[in-house]
Design a protein around this motif. Structure first.
Motif, PDB file in Angstrom:
ATOM      1  N   GLN A 139      46.652 -22.922 -15.729  1.00  0.00           N
ATOM      2  CA  GLN A 139      46.793 -21.591 -16.336  1.00  0.00           C
ATOM      3  C   GLN A 139      46.686 -21.701 -17.612  1.00  0.00           C
ATOM      4  OE1 GLN A 139      51.058 -22.785 -15.924  1.00  0.00           O
ATOM      5  NE2 GLN A 139      50.563 -21.547 -13.913  1.00  0.00           N
ATOM      6  N   ALA A 172      52.474 -15.610 -19.474  1.00  0.00           N
ATOM      7  CA  ALA A 172      53.367 -17.486 -19.710  1.00  0.00           C
ATOM      8  C   ALA A 172      51.495 -18.333 -19.075  1.00  0.00           C
ATOM      9  CB  ALA A 172      54.635 -17.682 -18.991  1.00  0.00           C
ATOM     10  N   ARG A 178      45.244 -15.982 -22.077  1.00  0.00           N
ATOM     11  CA  ARG A 178      44.831 -17.001 -22.678  1.00  0.00           C
ATOM     12  C   ARG A 178      43.208 -17.261 -23.790  1.00  0.00           C
ATOM     13  NH1 ARG A 178      48.742 -19.172 -20.946  1.00  0.00           N
ATOM     14  NH2 ARG A 178      50.638 -21.015 -21.230  1.00  0.00           N
ATOM     15  N   PRO A 201      54.797 -17.137 -23.842  1.00  0.00           N
ATOM     16  CA  PRO A 201      54.577 -18.678 -23.447  1.00  0.00           C
ATOM     17  C   PRO A 201      55.208 -18.978 -24.663  1.00  0.00           C
ATOM     18  CG  PRO A 201      52.178 -18.137 -23.665  1.00  0.00           C
ATOM     19  CD  PRO A 201      53.182 -16.946 -23.179  1.00  0.00           C
ATOM     20  N   LYS A 202      56.132 -20.069 -24.651  1.00  0.00           N
ATOM     21  CA  LYS A 202      55.804 -20.811 -26.393  1.00  0.00           C
ATOM     22  C   LYS A 202      55.513 -20.855 -26.692  1.00  0.00           C
ATOM     23  CE  LYS A 202      59.215 -24.202 -28.601  1.00  0.00           C
ATOM     24  NZ  LYS A 202      59.766 -25.070 -28.740  1.00  0.00           N
ATOM     25  N   GLY A 203      55.775 -20.795 -28.750  1.00  0.00           N
ATOM     26  CA  GLY A 203      54.165 -20.641 -29.642  1.00  0.00           C
ATOM     27  C   GLY A 203      53.396 -19.476 -29.474  1.00  0.00           C
ATOM     28  N   ALA A 204      53.441 -18.347 -28.894  1.00  0.00           N
ATOM     29  CA  ALA A 204      52.271 -17.681 -28.147  1.00  0.00           C
ATOM     30  C   ALA A 204      52.037 -16.810 -29.882  1.00  0.00           C
ATOM     31  CB  ALA A 204      53.110 -16.269 -27.343  1.00  0.00           C
ATOM     32  N   GLU A 206      52.004 -18.264 -32.292  1.00  0.00           N
ATOM     33  CA  GLU A 206      51.078 -18.734 -33.320  1.00  0.00           C
ATOM     34  C   GLU A 206      49.644 -18.414 -33.110  1.00  0.00           C
ATOM     35  OE1 GLU A 206      52.811 -22.720 -33.489  1.00  0.00           O
ATOM     36  OE2 GLU A 206      54.393 -21.861 -33.715  1.00  0.00           O
ATOM     37  N   TRP A 207      49.337 -17.238 -31.553  1.00  0.00           N
ATOM     38  CA  TRP A 207      47.895 -17.572 -31.451  1.00  0.00           C
ATOM     39  C   TRP A 207      47.160 -16.556 -32.436  1.00  0.00           C
ATOM     40  CZ3 TRP A 207      48.958 -17.140 -25.269  1.00  0.00           C
ATOM     41  CH2 TRP A 207      48.980 -18.825 -24.721  1.00  0.00           C
TER      42      TRP A 207
ATOM     43  N   SER B 199      57.416 -28.778 -24.945  1.00  0.00           N
ATOM     44  CA  SER B 199      57.442 -27.420 -24.312  1.00  0.00           C
ATOM     45  C   SER B 199      56.905 -27.768 -26.054  1.00  0.00           C
ATOM     46  CB  SER B 199      58.986 -27.218 -24.665  1.00  0.00           C
ATOM     47  OG  SER B 199      58.206 -26.092 -24.437  1.00  0.00           O
ATOM     48  N   SER B 200      55.870 -26.598 -26.668  1.00  0.00           N
ATOM     49  CA  SER B 200      54.970 -26.318 -27.470  1.00  0.00           C
ATOM     50  C   SER B 200      54.329 -25.435 -27.817  1.00  0.00           C
ATOM     51  CB  SER B 200      55.143 -27.655 -28.661  1.00  0.00           C
ATOM     52  OG  SER B 200      53.870 -28.056 -27.317  1.00  0.00           O
ATOM     53  N   ALA B 201      53.984 -24.458 -28.795  1.00  0.00           N
ATOM     54  CA  ALA B 201      52.838 -23.876 -29.084  1.00  0.00           C
ATOM     55  C   ALA B 201      51.279 -24.618 -27.858  1.00  0.00           C
ATOM     56  CB  ALA B 201      52.389 -23.672 -30.080  1.00  0.00           C
ATOM     57  N   SER B 204      51.636 -24.431 -24.577  1.00  0.00           N
ATOM     58  CA  SER B 204      50.971 -23.666 -23.710  1.00  0.00           C
ATOM     59  C   SER B 204      49.748 -23.177 -23.986  1.00  0.00           C
ATOM     60  CB  SER B 204      51.984 -22.506 -24.821  1.00  0.00           C
ATOM     61  OG  SER B 204      53.115 -22.916 -25.353  1.00  0.00           O
TER      62      SER B 204
END
Lengths: 325, 439
Positions: A139, A172, A178, A201-204, A206-207, B199-201, B204
């Motif tokens: 992933q 996710a 990604r 996904p967690k923190g997406a 921040e991408w 689990s964190s950015a 991911s």
């Protein structure tokens, strides 16, 4: 054929988009542009990789990516060997690293690897001497897919910095998402991620992309709507209630597409689940759908990548020989 | 009976709050006779005197969480190899977990561990934890009373949290009747299943499934409430998040009998150390955020976290040299535990006495054993540590049968020079080096 650049893509491998800079990408895309035209000729063969060996190692089933790399290698004159790893010695208990050492001993020049574990391609790249291309790791990333998507958009719409692009679906679990977020934002596009909460996904956020759980809002005024494949095993109540409900809220149909910019283009990395993430009428609309163009450009992008990495490999070997002398 | 003095030392005894220049005298039958500042100079009334050369003299380390492969997976580690690695890491007592094959869930198996340890593990005291449920399956409670009589020190369900809350409550009630300690892993498996890191950015981005930090809080709260209901003495096994520590502190304030531990890994590493898919950094609980790591160090300094454990979990290369999602969990830790703590002391995150308390007197008090202190009458389990010594951890040099250390390639400070168990030298780094050079 290939133009001379003052800056040369410096990396020995292509493991992901993360870690590349704008110049690296521009160079690969420029070369790929040439190869699109080249591949439209009747005789599409050039001896860039003549005498070199390309191994396609696919630990996960794939028809289109594998044949795309195979064609790319053959058009550049490489000897291409496809190894179907799903039913190989790994099943007999050999570890991935042992497999890498074994194959490395056969002295390939270019290794194209797809593996179902995130990070596996990077792990292999540390154990071999040749150039490694990530054809999808778990992933994590699928860099050539992102490059071909960027090429496709650019050839059709020009400079990406003026564009708003929505990537929709199972973010996710998607390596395509990604790689595309990293690449499209690097090229200046405004990227949106659209999907149901459990598939974001967690923190997406921040991408560098904006996250939407409402597709109607997410694709509003977008120039391009990129749909992702929904793995059917996610549909069995664990992540989502049903395909019917998914299609209702997140499937791309004519109605939802009207919310995007007039004439907005539709993309999909394939293989498509018609009626799950995309309506057939949308997928088959030749004015709007870039899906077959993506496939065409895929071969060109892979030719550009193989070409660039082989040049670096030869340079590296020449330097090593000098040192030994 | 001969008497031996250790002089010219920095005497650090957390039990008495001592940190001064001093020395100690112990007898040949392995008992500390006296210690204190007045013994800094070599006394004249002893038969033998050891010059500590200014090194730290502290009680031997007591480690409340060690896994070996005995019985069932001796290729990973035996009690004998673990005890040798422990001695090199200054650990003189350790508690082995019940998740072996077969599981330590009957009197006979507790007895097996005790006898094997007595016969083969000569350089450390080994204590057994009994399984809380049969086969650690979380379905039926074990014979807690009988295992306690056979010498099990506490009861744990190993890596697996008991999911059936009703059963966990009854097991705790039953254990409370024997005043036994229940050790629980704070985990909600259905929230962390398939996870590979925090689990964190960052996770991911790497495409790795993460374990949510709040799952630990939820599990800690569940266990604390059950401890409150049943009155059992609860040992929360390896917390890793600030929120979980707060929950423990709140419960303690309202009178719940609870201790908690933290793994040295969670004091030293944060999630970014997983970096390029480093499988040696794949552990559970995972390395957490930097804020959580600092909160854990703070908890140790305040004494809210009672004990620091190595969480030693030996795994052979064939289970570790794999793509991260396929690699097994676990890190070897016996030989890096004290150095990790001393490195934090050298970074001025902890005082030396605060770093040594959760390794010595505090875990001794939990187990109810007399060692872990430099008091007259206590067993002469002691270590000499050069707390300034810099060294690079090289996996291949570790004595553990499996060398899966996340500290591989790290520069640490502080190294055990000599380890005494019951007054006998069970590890002497200088002698080992000389022997190696001779060979």
């Amino acid at each position: 054929m290939a133009k001379d650049f003052e800056y040369n893509y410096p990396h020995p491998h292509l493991l992901g988009i993360e870690g590349l800079n704008r110049l690296d990408v521009e160079q690969l895309l420029a070369l790929a542009d040439d190869y699109v035209e080249f591949s439209r000729q009747d005789r599409k063969h050039v001896d860039v990789l003549k005498g070199m060996t390309l191994l396609n190692l696919f630990f996960e089933n794939s028809t289109r990516t594998q044949s795309s790399f195979e064609l790319a290698g053959k058009r550049l004159g490489a000897d291409v060997v496809n190894m179907a790893m799903q039913n190989s010695s790994l099943k007999k208990g050999e570890t991935l690293i042992d497999t890498a050492m074994t194959l490395n001993a056969m002295r390939p020049d270019l290794l194209v690897i797809r593996h179902n574990a995130s990070g596996a391609v990077k792990l292999l790249s540390r154990k071999v001497d040749c150039a490694v291309i990530n054809a999808g790791d778990g992933q994590h990333e699928h860099p050539t897919q992102a490059l071909l998507d960027a090429l496709t958009i650019r050839r059709r719409l020009g400079d990406l910095s003026a564009l708003r692009i929505a990537i929709c679906g199972d973010i996710a679990h998607s390596r395509v998402a990604r790689s595309n977020v990293f690449l499209l934002t690097l090229l200046g596009a405004e990227v949106r991620l659209v999907g149901p909460s459990p598939l974001i996904p967690k923190g997406a956020d921040e991408w560098g992309a904006e996250v939407y759980t409402d597709m109607k809002e997410g694709i509003a005024d977008c120039d391009v709507v990129m749909m992702l494949r929904l793995q059917l095993e996610r549909m069995e109540g664990a992540f989502l209630p049903s395909t019917r409900e998914y299609f209702h809220f997140y499937g791309l149909d004519r109605e939802k597409l009207k919310l995007a910019k007039p004439g907005a283009l539709v993309m999909h990395p394939g293989p498509m689940n018609r009626g799950v993430e995309i309506e057939s009428a949308v997928a088959d609309n030749l004015d709007r759908s870039l899906i077959t163009t993506q496939v065409e450009n895929g071969v060109a992008v892979r030719m550009a990548v193989l070409h660039t990495l082989s040049r670096n490999l030869l340079d590296r070997r020449a330097k090593q020989n000098e040192v030994q002398r | 009976m001969t008497r031996t003095a250790i002089y010219n030392a920095r005497l650090v005894d957390p039990a008495s709050g001592t940190d001064c220049q001093g020395g100690l005298i112990f007898s040949s039958d392995g008992v500390i006779i006296e210690s204190g500042a007045h013994l800094f100079q070599a006394p004249s009334n002893v038969e033998l005197a050891i010059d500590a050369q200014g090194h730290v003299l502290a009680p031997g380390v007591i480690d409340l969480r060690v896994k070996t492969g005995e019985p069932g997976n001796e290729n990973k580690e035996t009690l004998a190899t673990a005890s040798a690695a422990a001695a090199a890491g200054g650990i003189t007592s350790f508690l082995v977990m019940p998740d072996t094959s077969p599981v330590i869930d009957t009197v006979a198996l507790v007895d097996f561990i005790n006898r094997r340890a007595r016969d083969t593990a000569k350089s450390a005291r080994v204590y057994a934890a009994g399984g809380l449920t049969v086969g650690l399956k979380g379905e039926r409670m074990t014979e807690i009373g009988l295992m306690l009589e056979a010498g099990a020190r506490l009861f744990s369900n190993g890596e697996q949290a008991v999911e059936d809350i009703g059963l966990l409550r009854r097991a705790m009630q039953y254990a409370a009747g024997f005043n036994a300690i229940v050790m629980s892993r704070p985990d909600i498996h259905s929230l962390t299943r398939g996870s590979m890191m925090n689990s964190s950015a960052f996770a991911s981005r790497l495409g790795l499934k993460g374990a949510p930090p709040l799952a630990e809080l939820m599990a800690v709260e569940r266990d604390l409430i059950l401890a409150e209901m049943t009155g059992v003495r609860l040992l929360v096994d390896q917390i890793s998040t600030a929120r979980a520590l707060e929950a423990v502190e709140r419960a303690r304030d309202r009178g719940v009998k609870v201790w908690c531990t933290v793994s040295a890994n969670n004091l030293y590493f944060n999630e970014m150390d997983v970096g390029d898919y480093l499988t040696y950094c794949k552990v559970f609980p995972p390395f957490r955020s930097e804020e959580d790591r600092l909160a854990m160090i703070d908890g140790v300094a305040r004494g809210s976290i009672d004990a620091v454990v190595s969480a030693h979990d030996p795994q052979p290369p064939e289970d570790k040299r794999l793509p991260l999602p396929e690699a097994t969990f676990g890190a070897a830790g016996l030989e890096t535990l004290i150095s990790a703590l001393i490195s934090l002391v050298q970074d001025e995150r902890l005082s030396l006495i605060d770093a040594l308390r959760p390794l010595t007197s505090a875990p001794a008090d939990i187990l109810g054993v007399p060692q872990g202190r430099l008091a007259a009458g206590a067993p002469a389990d002691m270590i000499l540590v050069d707390i300034g010594a810099p060294w690079e951890c090289v996996r291949e040099d570790l004595r553990s049968r499996s060398q899966n250390s996340p500290f591989d390639g790290r520069r640490l400070q502080g190294r055990v020079v000599r380890t005494f168990l019951n007054g006998l030298t069970v590890f002497d780094r200088k002698a080992e080096m000389l022997a190696e050079q001779g060979a």
